[in-house]
Design an enzyme around this catalytic site. Sequence first.
Site, PDB file in Angstrom:
ATOM      1  N   GLY A 254       0.832  -1.199   0.000  1.00 14.15           N
ATOM      2  CA  GLY A 254       0.000   0.000   0.000  1.00 14.15           C
ATOM      3  C   GLY A 254       0.864   1.246   0.000  1.00 14.15           C
ATOM      4  O   GLY A 254       2.004   1.213  -0.469  1.00 14.15           O
ATOM      5  N   SER A 255       0.325   2.303   0.556  1.00 15.09           N
ATOM      6  CA  SER A 255       0.998   3.607   0.442  1.00 15.09           C
ATOM      7  C   SER A 255       2.082   3.787   1.509  1.00 15.09           C
ATOM      8  O   SER A 255       2.087   3.097   2.539  1.00 15.09           O
ATOM      9  CB  SER A 255      -0.048   4.710   0.582  1.00 15.09           C
ATOM     10  OG  SER A 255      -0.603   4.666   1.875  1.00 15.09           O
TER      11      SER A 255
ATOM     12  N   THR B 104       0.647   4.745   5.071  1.00 13.57           N
ATOM     13  CA  THR B 104       0.101   3.591   5.800  1.00 13.57           C
ATOM     14  C   THR B 104       1.233   2.654   6.219  1.00 13.57           C
ATOM     15  O   THR B 104       1.192   2.073   7.312  1.00 13.57           O
ATOM     16  CB  THR B 104      -0.938   2.838   4.934  1.00 13.57           C
ATOM     17  OG1 THR B 104      -1.906   3.765   4.489  1.00 13.57           O
ATOM     18  CG2 THR B 104      -1.625   1.742   5.726  1.00 13.57           C
ATOM     19  N   GLY B 105       2.254   2.527   5.389  1.00 16.85           N
ATOM     20  CA  GLY B 105       3.416   1.704   5.758  1.00 16.85           C
ATOM     21  C   GLY B 105       4.046   2.200   7.045  1.00 16.85           C
ATOM     22  O   GLY B 105       4.389   1.412   7.941  1.00 16.85           O
TER      23      GLY B 105
ATOM     24  N   CYS C 286       2.436   0.190  -8.856  1.00 10.51           N
ATOM     25  CA  CYS C 286       3.439   0.695  -7.904  1.00 10.51           C
ATOM     26  C   CYS C 286       4.746   0.964  -8.626  1.00 10.51           C
ATOM     27  O   CYS C 286       5.339   2.026  -8.479  1.00 10.51           O
ATOM     28  CB  CYS C 286       3.616  -0.291  -6.762  1.00 10.51           C
ATOM     29  SG  CYS C 286       3.938  -1.957  -7.307  1.00 10.51           S
TER      30      CYS C 286
ATOM     31  N   GLU D 191       5.599  -3.277   1.052  1.00 10.32           N
ATOM     32  CA  GLU D 191       5.735  -2.957  -0.385  1.00 10.32           C
ATOM     33  C   GLU D 191       4.969  -1.664  -0.600  1.00 10.32           C
ATOM     34  O   GLU D 191       3.741  -1.656  -0.616  1.00 10.32           O
ATOM     35  CB  GLU D 191       5.151  -4.083  -1.239  1.00 10.32           C
ATOM     36  CG  GLU D 191       5.882  -5.410  -1.122  1.00 10.32           C
ATOM     37  CD  GLU D 191       7.252  -5.400  -1.789  1.00 10.32           C
ATOM     38  OE1 GLU D 191       7.616  -4.391  -2.415  1.00 10.32           O
ATOM     39  OE2 GLU D 191       7.960  -6.409  -1.669  1.00 10.32           O
TER      40      GLU D 191
HETATM   41  P1  NAD Z   1      -3.413   2.393   1.420  1.00 13.74           P
HETATM   42  O1  NAD Z   1      -2.123   2.451   2.132  1.00 13.74           O
HETATM   43  O2  NAD Z   1      -4.362   3.512   1.573  1.00 13.74           O
HETATM   44  O3  NAD Z   1      -4.245   1.088   1.859  1.00 13.74           O
HETATM   45  C1  NAD Z   1      -3.743  -0.211   1.706  1.00 13.74           C
HETATM   46  C2  NAD Z   1      -4.391  -1.142   2.708  1.00 13.74           C
HETATM   47  O4  NAD Z   1      -4.019  -0.761   4.032  1.00 13.74           O
HETATM   48  C3  NAD Z   1      -5.916  -1.156   2.696  1.00 13.74           C
HETATM   49  O5  NAD Z   1      -6.327  -2.507   2.817  1.00 13.74           O
HETATM   50  C4  NAD Z   1      -6.274  -0.340   3.930  1.00 13.74           C
HETATM   51  O6  NAD Z   1      -7.553  -0.637   4.456  1.00 13.74           O
HETATM   52  C5  NAD Z   1      -5.170  -0.741   4.878  1.00 13.74           C
HETATM   53  N1  NAD Z   1      -4.883   0.208   5.969  1.00 13.74           N
HETATM   54  C6  NAD Z   1      -5.028   1.557   5.984  1.00 13.74           C
HETATM   55  N2  NAD Z   1      -4.603   2.063   7.165  1.00 13.74           N
HETATM   56  C7  NAD Z   1      -4.160   1.021   7.904  1.00 13.74           C
HETATM   57  C8  NAD Z   1      -3.560   0.903   9.194  1.00 13.74           C
HETATM   58  N3  NAD Z   1      -3.309   1.972   9.971  1.00 13.74           N
HETATM   59  N4  NAD Z   1      -3.207  -0.326   9.633  1.00 13.74           N
HETATM   60  C9  NAD Z   1      -3.409  -1.413   8.850  1.00 13.74           C
HETATM   61  N5  NAD Z   1      -3.984  -1.373   7.636  1.00 13.74           N
HETATM   62  C10 NAD Z   1      -4.346  -0.168   7.158  1.00 13.74           C
HETATM   63  O7  NAD Z   1      -3.004   2.154  -0.103  1.00 13.74           O
HETATM   64  P2  NAD Z   1      -3.937   2.160  -1.387  1.00 13.74           P
HETATM   65  O8  NAD Z   1      -4.364   3.570  -1.649  1.00 13.74           O
HETATM   66  O9  NAD Z   1      -4.956   1.090  -1.231  1.00 13.74           O
HETATM   67  O10 NAD Z   1      -2.914   1.694  -2.523  1.00 13.74           O
HETATM   68  C11 NAD Z   1      -2.164   2.552  -3.324  1.00 13.74           C
HETATM   69  C12 NAD Z   1      -0.710   2.546  -2.882  1.00 13.74           C
HETATM   70  O11 NAD Z   1      -0.206   1.215  -2.859  1.00 13.74           O
HETATM   71  C13 NAD Z   1       0.196   3.298  -3.838  1.00 13.74           C
HETATM   72  O12 NAD Z   1       1.085   4.115  -3.114  1.00 13.74           O
HETATM   73  C14 NAD Z   1       0.976   2.195  -4.539  1.00 13.74           C
HETATM   74  O13 NAD Z   1       2.217   2.577  -5.047  1.00 13.74           O
HETATM   75  C15 NAD Z   1       1.089   1.190  -3.457  1.00 13.74           C
HETATM   76  N6  NAD Z   1       1.387  -0.145  -4.011  1.00 13.74           N
HETATM   77  C16 NAD Z   1       2.628  -0.684  -3.804  1.00 13.74           C
HETATM   78  C17 NAD Z   1       2.962  -1.920  -4.354  1.00 13.74           C
HETATM   79  C18 NAD Z   1       4.324  -2.533  -4.154  1.00 13.74           C
HETATM   80  O14 NAD Z   1       4.453  -3.737  -4.361  1.00 13.74           O
HETATM   81  N7  NAD Z   1       5.338  -1.795  -3.780  1.00 13.74           N
HETATM   82  C19 NAD Z   1       2.010  -2.616  -5.100  1.00 13.74           C
HETATM   83  C20 NAD Z   1       0.747  -2.045  -5.287  1.00 13.74           C
HETATM   84  C21 NAD Z   1       0.442  -0.807  -4.725  1.00 13.74           C
END
Ligand code: NAD
Length: 485
Positions: free
Chosen positions: A235-236, A239-240, A291, A257
């Site tokens: 994810g983002s 959030t990471g 990503c 990731e």
């Molecule tokens: P996001 O971080 O908003 O959400 C991802 C997930 O995290 C969702 O399931 C969400 O409900 C959960 N989440 C949110 N807050 C949380 C918390 N505090 N604790 C635990 N879980 C939580 O990301 P998004 O908007 O869904 O995805 C887009 C991002 O993902 C982009 O930045 C993209 O580059 C990245 N991405 C990275 C890869 C990679 O392999 N590096 C692959 C695909 C997407």
Amino acid sequence: MNANAIDPAAPIDGQIPLGATMTIAGVSTTSEATTLVLDPATAAPFTAVPDCTVQQLEAAVEAADEAFGLWRDSSEEERRAAMATIAEIVEANAGELAQLITREQGKPLAKGRSEVNSALVWIRAYAEMTLEPQVVRDSAEAHAEIRRVPLGVVAAITAWNYPVLLALWKIAPAIRAGNTVVVKPSPLTPVATLRLGELLVDALPAGVLNVISGGDEIGRRLVEHPLVRKVSFTGSVPTGRAIMQSAGAGLKRLTLELGGNDAAIVMPDADPEAIAEDLFWAAFSNCGQVCAGLKRLFVPESLAADVGDALAAVVASTVVGPGNDPSSEIGPIQNQAQLERVRALLADAEARGGDPLFVGDAPEGPGYFHPVTLVRGAAEGAALVDEEQFGPVLPILTYGSVEEAVERANATEYALGGSVWGADPEAAAAVAERLEAGSVWVGQHPGMGPDLPFGGLKQSGIGVEGSELGLAAFTDVKVVNVRRG
Ligand code: NAD
């Protein structure tokens, strides 16, 4: 009612059928509260999914923990057989999964099918991998070996751009290594992942794979649950960071990731016509929501006009439309917030001197369509260049020397991927090696496979997925050291 009951053509008239159920302890589970899932091609709800309660989350983690007691001792043969069964089931249901991906994520149906096919390649590759004990001492006095042991309950949390692929990139190695899993997909794209849980229910002992649906708060609680030993997150970056903090108290293992702002450098000897099509798909595959997609294109001043023209020709010939229309090559953006962000980035770039060099065609709303747009004249300082756009707008940046291009490409905290394009692959590779990124490519972007570890440097992530390294990330090291005689 399961996902089979969704008729993609049916109008929604207030009666929203439940798209799929959660799988907890091997049991199909609903909940009183539900969340609507929107079709990005229409912006209208097409189904609903259960909203996982705190009690259901507890039940899922406890089921996974109990199942770990058995699954940790499963033999290599049992795990391999389970992986083979998972692959068979996913393959047999690829058509349905692809339809669900298209409906909730927006990508064209053929691309949804490719997503499932890619997942199959990774599952089958993990099935064949082993983490053999490594004997490091073997003498009359001592025998010592390094073993890889499973961790326990893994929380797998995913983003909305490749729901099935991202989930299976976590489920397959976690289970292969002897762990049990609780998967939480993005609340924006939960349906195909829930369906996967339903389909795989008989492939594994109850509790080995649990799938729940909920929002960010359920994600946070899952990460913080004391029985969870590892978090594998896609994810983002923000959030990471939040997950790293939540996981700190329990010293949990982490694979993160995260986002990227990948640069591609076109070398002065490149042939613009020859590379235009590949550059286009590097930037605009999945409507730019990749990503490790190309997000900043560096071209030498001498080639700027030719590269712009060649790319514009590809944009002009590419069809943006609903994913269920066979002529569509690119679908809508997945959600309204992301559409608005992309629009804002473009407006900001224009206010700072950026100039839309070419704007493709796209359907009008109410779906979240945005035309493929090439921007010239934007520079560092514009958010479109400095941040991850995650949408179909590409800044084309001109450079004077290759040295300068490398320096500007590296001037970011993102470091997921990067590529170099030129007539001489060796010279291009020498430049690519100087890019700060977890993966660098020549003449392609991205270039991935289950034999290659994939992950980010700097703030693009921690750890890798794929290859034996990705499998090992679902284990701890244990040393067995026996004194003899
Ligand atoms: P996001 O971080 O908003 O959400 C991802 C997930 O995290 C969702 O399931 C969400 O409900 C959960 N989440 C949110 N807050 C949380 C918390 N505090 N604790 C635990 N879980 C939580 O990301 P998004 O908007 O869904 O995805 C887009 C991002 O993902 C982009 O930045 C993209 O580059 C990245 N991405 C990275 C890869 C990679 O392999 N590096 C692959 C695909 C997407």
